[in-house]
Design a protein around this motif. Structure first.
Motif, PDB file in Angstrom:
ATOM      1  N   HIS A   1       1.171  -0.860   0.627  1.00 44.83           N
ATOM      2  CA  HIS A   1       1.645  -0.769  -1.213  1.00 44.83           C
ATOM      3  C   HIS A   1       2.260  -0.936  -1.217  1.00 44.83           C
ATOM      4  CE1 HIS A   1      -2.317   0.193  -2.671  1.00 44.83           C
ATOM      5  NE2 HIS A   1      -2.251  -0.548  -3.335  1.00 44.83           N
ATOM      6  N   LEU A   2       3.921  -1.015  -0.179  1.00 44.09           N
ATOM      7  CA  LEU A   2       4.787  -0.774  -0.563  1.00 44.09           C
ATOM      8  C   LEU A   2       5.920  -1.845  -0.632  1.00 44.09           C
ATOM      9  CD1 LEU A   2       6.560   1.746   2.090  1.00 44.09           C
ATOM     10  CD2 LEU A   2       6.711   2.149   0.181  1.00 44.09           C
ATOM     11  N   ASP A   3       6.807  -2.613  -1.317  1.00 39.95           N
ATOM     12  CA  ASP A   3       7.739  -3.321  -1.581  1.00 39.95           C
ATOM     13  C   ASP A   3       8.337  -3.273  -0.408  1.00 39.95           C
ATOM     14  OD1 ASP A   3       6.906  -3.970  -4.167  1.00 39.95           O
ATOM     15  OD2 ASP A   3       7.920  -3.361  -5.188  1.00 39.95           O
ATOM     16  N   GLY A   4       8.714  -4.891   0.008  1.00 47.29           N
ATOM     17  CA  GLY A   4       9.751  -5.349   0.973  1.00 47.29           C
ATOM     18  C   GLY A   4       8.358  -5.729   2.498  1.00 47.29           C
ATOM     19  N   ASP A   5       9.137  -6.029   3.157  1.00 47.78           N
ATOM     20  CA  ASP A   5       8.557  -6.942   3.976  1.00 47.78           C
ATOM     21  C   ASP A   5       8.702  -6.343   5.503  1.00 47.78           C
ATOM     22  OD1 ASP A   5       7.437  -8.662   6.150  1.00 47.78           O
ATOM     23  OD2 ASP A   5       9.309 -10.240   6.574  1.00 47.78           O
ATOM     24  N   TRP A   6       8.191  -5.295   5.738  1.00 52.17           N
ATOM     25  CA  TRP A   6       7.609  -4.314   6.646  1.00 52.17           C
ATOM     26  C   TRP A   6       7.317  -4.793   7.385  1.00 52.17           C
ATOM     27  CZ3 TRP A   6      11.976  -0.997   5.999  1.00 52.17           C
ATOM     28  CH2 TRP A   6      12.335  -0.460   4.147  1.00 52.17           C
ATOM     29  N   ARG A   7       7.437  -4.199   8.537  1.00 53.04           N
ATOM     30  CA  ARG A   7       6.810  -4.265  10.060  1.00 53.04           C
ATOM     31  C   ARG A   7       6.749  -2.769  10.783  1.00 53.04           C
ATOM     32  NH1 ARG A   7       9.457  -8.737  13.105  1.00 53.04           N
ATOM     33  NH2 ARG A   7       9.313 -10.386  11.772  1.00 53.04           N
ATOM     34  N   ALA A   8       5.675  -2.346  10.432  1.00 53.13           N
ATOM     35  CA  ALA A   8       4.641  -1.224  10.599  1.00 53.13           C
ATOM     36  C   ALA A   8       4.598  -0.490  12.032  1.00 53.13           C
ATOM     37  CB  ALA A   8       3.658  -0.135  10.079  1.00 53.13           C
ATOM     38  N   ALA A   9       5.194   0.306  12.860  1.00 51.41           N
ATOM     39  CA  ALA A   9       4.818   1.139  13.738  1.00 51.41           C
ATOM     40  C   ALA A   9       4.389   2.482  14.048  1.00 51.41           C
ATOM     41  CB  ALA A   9       5.996   1.368  15.072  1.00 51.41           C
ATOM     42  N   TYR A  10       2.930   2.410  14.167  1.00 47.80           N
ATOM     43  CA  TYR A  10       2.402   3.894  13.556  1.00 47.80           C
ATOM     44  C   TYR A  10       1.993   4.596  15.188  1.00 47.80           C
ATOM     45  CZ  TYR A  10       0.640   1.779   9.487  1.00 47.80           C
ATOM     46  OH  TYR A  10       0.238   0.845   8.522  1.00 47.80           O
ATOM     47  N   GLU A  11       3.156   5.802  14.867  1.00 51.67           N
ATOM     48  CA  GLU A  11       3.349   6.726  16.090  1.00 51.67           C
ATOM     49  C   GLU A  11       3.091   8.247  15.742  1.00 51.67           C
ATOM     50  OE1 GLU A  11       7.840   5.914  17.089  1.00 51.67           O
ATOM     51  OE2 GLU A  11       7.321   4.431  18.339  1.00 51.67           O
ATOM     52  N   PHE A  12       2.249   8.812  16.406  1.00 50.46           N
ATOM     53  CA  PHE A  12       1.922   9.961  16.240  1.00 50.46           C
ATOM     54  C   PHE A  12       1.856  10.573  15.392  1.00 50.46           C
ATOM     55  CE2 PHE A  12       4.264   9.395  20.355  1.00 50.46           C
ATOM     56  CZ  PHE A  12       3.671   9.648  21.455  1.00 50.46           C
TER      57      PHE A  12
ATOM     58  N   VAL B   1      -2.230   6.901  -3.597  1.00 46.76           N
ATOM     59  CA  VAL B   1      -1.121   5.929  -2.699  1.00 46.76           C
ATOM     60  C   VAL B   1      -0.206   4.695  -3.448  1.00 46.76           C
ATOM     61  CG1 VAL B   1      -2.220   6.161  -0.504  1.00 46.76           C
ATOM     62  CG2 VAL B   1      -2.955   4.089  -2.662  1.00 46.76           C
ATOM     63  N   ALA B   2      -0.820   3.952  -5.397  1.00 46.76           N
ATOM     64  CA  ALA B   2      -0.476   3.461  -5.246  1.00 46.76           C
ATOM     65  C   ALA B   2       0.948   4.095  -6.022  1.00 46.76           C
ATOM     66  CB  ALA B   2      -1.047   2.679  -6.963  1.00 46.76           C
ATOM     67  N   LYS B   3       0.686   5.211  -6.808  1.00 48.51           N
ATOM     68  CA  LYS B   3       2.171   6.409  -7.678  1.00 48.51           C
ATOM     69  C   LYS B   3       3.229   6.042  -6.416  1.00 48.51           C
ATOM     70  CE  LYS B   3      -0.431   7.305 -11.870  1.00 48.51           C
ATOM     71  NZ  LYS B   3      -0.898   8.712 -12.134  1.00 48.51           N
ATOM     72  N   ILE B   4       2.764   7.077  -5.742  1.00 46.64           N
ATOM     73  CA  ILE B   4       3.476   7.249  -4.220  1.00 46.64           C
ATOM     74  C   ILE B   4       4.968   6.569  -3.547  1.00 46.64           C
ATOM     75  CG2 ILE B   4       3.785   8.242  -1.428  1.00 46.64           C
ATOM     76  CD1 ILE B   4       1.365   9.462  -1.883  1.00 46.64           C
ATOM     77  N   ALA B   5       4.486   5.251  -3.466  1.00 41.90           N
ATOM     78  CA  ALA B   5       4.650   3.441  -3.177  1.00 41.90           C
ATOM     79  C   ALA B   5       5.788   3.617  -5.026  1.00 41.90           C
ATOM     80  CB  ALA B   5       3.700   2.949  -3.300  1.00 41.90           C
ATOM     81  N   ALA B   6       4.881   3.406  -5.812  1.00 40.53           N
ATOM     82  CA  ALA B   6       5.871   3.230  -6.867  1.00 40.53           C
ATOM     83  C   ALA B   6       7.123   3.741  -6.609  1.00 40.53           C
ATOM     84  CB  ALA B   6       5.266   3.188  -7.913  1.00 40.53           C
ATOM     85  N   GLU B   7       6.925   5.267  -6.448  1.00 38.86           N
ATOM     86  CA  GLU B   7       8.253   6.244  -6.548  1.00 38.86           C
ATOM     87  C   GLU B   7       9.166   6.245  -5.233  1.00 38.86           C
ATOM     88  OE1 GLU B   7       7.891  10.078  -7.043  1.00 38.86           O
ATOM     89  OE2 GLU B   7       6.344  10.762  -8.362  1.00 38.86           O
ATOM     90  N   ILE B   8       8.371   5.862  -4.827  1.00 34.96           N
ATOM     91  CA  ILE B   8       9.368   5.989  -2.539  1.00 34.96           C
ATOM     92  C   ILE B   8      10.715   4.488  -3.577  1.00 34.96           C
ATOM     93  CG2 ILE B   8       9.702   4.983  -0.801  1.00 34.96           C
ATOM     94  CD1 ILE B   8       7.275   6.069  -0.836  1.00 34.96           C
ATOM     95  N   LYS B   9       9.347   3.842  -4.423  1.00 35.02           N
ATOM     96  CA  LYS B   9      10.931   2.281  -4.642  1.00 35.02           C
ATOM     97  C   LYS B   9      11.674   2.508  -5.621  1.00 35.02           C
ATOM     98  CE  LYS B   9      10.857  -2.321  -7.156  1.00 35.02           C
ATOM     99  NZ  LYS B   9      10.085  -3.421  -7.575  1.00 35.02           N
ATOM    100  N   ARG B  10      11.225   3.325  -6.639  1.00 34.13           N
ATOM    101  CA  ARG B  10      12.453   3.954  -8.227  1.00 34.13           C
ATOM    102  C   ARG B  10      13.451   4.984  -7.408  1.00 34.13           C
ATOM    103  NH1 ARG B  10      11.942   8.180 -11.041  1.00 34.13           N
ATOM    104  NH2 ARG B  10      10.138   8.925 -10.102  1.00 34.13           N
ATOM    105  N   ARG B  11      12.871   5.772  -6.177  1.00 36.60           N
ATOM    106  CA  ARG B  11      13.645   6.861  -6.493  1.00 36.60           C
ATOM    107  C   ARG B  11      14.407   7.022  -4.863  1.00 36.60           C
ATOM    108  NH1 ARG B  11       9.911  12.285  -6.322  1.00 36.60           N
ATOM    109  NH2 ARG B  11      11.834  13.187  -5.092  1.00 36.60           N
ATOM    110  N   LEU B  12      14.495   6.111  -4.005  1.00 32.63           N
ATOM    111  CA  LEU B  12      14.361   5.337  -3.124  1.00 32.63           C
ATOM    112  C   LEU B  12      15.091   3.969  -2.539  1.00 32.63           C
ATOM    113  CD1 LEU B  12      15.715   6.671  -0.190  1.00 32.63           C
ATOM    114  CD2 LEU B  12      13.302   6.581   0.873  1.00 32.63           C
ATOM    115  N   LEU B  13      14.150   2.989  -2.815  1.00 32.73           N
ATOM    116  CA  LEU B  13      14.556   1.834  -2.187  1.00 32.73           C
ATOM    117  C   LEU B  13      14.899   1.295  -3.020  1.00 32.73           C
ATOM    118  CD1 LEU B  13      10.837   0.631  -0.939  1.00 32.73           C
ATOM    119  CD2 LEU B  13      12.968   1.740   0.292  1.00 32.73           C
ATOM    120  N   LEU B  14      14.710   0.907  -4.046  1.00 36.55           N
ATOM    121  CA  LEU B  14      16.043   0.464  -4.777  1.00 36.55           C
ATOM    122  C   LEU B  14      18.015   0.917  -4.921  1.00 36.55           C
ATOM    123  CD1 LEU B  14      14.628   0.281  -8.508  1.00 36.55           C
ATOM    124  CD2 LEU B  14      14.712  -1.499  -6.507  1.00 36.55           C
ATOM    125  N   ALA B  15      18.167   1.586  -4.980  1.00 38.22           N
ATOM    126  CA  ALA B  15      19.361   2.662  -4.134  1.00 38.22           C
ATOM    127  C   ALA B  15      19.886   2.003  -2.767  1.00 38.22           C
ATOM    128  CB  ALA B  15      19.634   3.794  -4.310  1.00 38.22           C
TER     129      ALA B  15
END
Length: 200
Positions: free
Chosen positions: A15-26, A87-101
């Motif tokens: 659900h996150l915005d951006g072209d992220w490459r994910a690595a799942y570690e522990f 997850v949808a609201k969390i992703a939206a909050e990550i964008k609003r509160r952190l990612l844009l800045a």
């Protein structure tokens, strides 16, 4: 949920915005883009070193990587969001509160680093040119991260120059006739036009 929920985290990444490459570690997820942006997502219920403030929350940390020394130190790079929001609201909050800045500050830090690298390259060229003018110099360069610029010093038997962080330098001489000093200063001034000189 009282343990790391891998499915929850994978859906959140989706659900996150951006072209992220994910690595799942522990018990956390490391996200990165080809441009160098970096996020760390932790499940507060599954992370082994979480404190009480993290329980029931997703902890998101943004990193500036190679540009860390050039990012605004006041930037708030960690946020916590309740998992109960879904997850949808969390992703939206990550964008609003952190990612844009974060994206904006990341670009600014990248620009500041390039400017510092350009200044360092120019400084190095100037130091080499000064060495050509005077001859017989030894050269030292020490990077001071608090000032984000190189600090250069050059010395020979009779002449020394110390470059400051504001792109000025002090010239010192000993055992050199005054008329030679004056000629040297004029020569340096012509070759390094635009720089302030102080002879001591």
């Amino acid at each position: 949920m009282t343990a790391y929920d891998a499915d929850f985290m994978k859906e959140l990444v989706y659900h996150l915005d951006g072209d992220w490459r994910a690595a799942y570690e522990f018990d956390q997820v490391e996200l990165a883009t080809v441009d160098g942006q970096s996020l760390r997502l932790r499940d507060g219920d599954g992370y082994r070193f979480s404190d009480a403030a993290d329980r029931g929350k997703i902890v998101v940390y943004a990193s500036f990587g190679d540009y860390s020394g050039y990012a605004d130190r006041k930037f708030r790079n960690t946020i916590r969001i309740s998992k109960a929001k879904g997850v949808a609201k969390i992703a939206a909050e990550i964008k609003r509160r952190l990612l844009l800045a974060y994206w904006e500050e990341f670009a600014a830090a990248k620009t500041r680093k390039q400017a510092a690298d350009d200044r360092a390259a120019k400084r190095t060229a100037q130091v080499k040119e000064l060495a050509d003018i005077t001859g017989g110099w030894t050269y030292t360069n020490n990077r001071n991260w608090s000032n984000r610029d190189p600090h250069d010093a050059m010395n020979s038997k009779h002449v020394g120059a110390e470059f400051s962080y504001d792109d000025t330098f002090n010239l010192s001489v000993k055992g050199v006739p005054a008329d030679v000093v004056a000629d040297l200063v004029r020569m340096i001034h012509l070759r390094l036009e635009g720089h302030k000189l102080t002879a001591a």
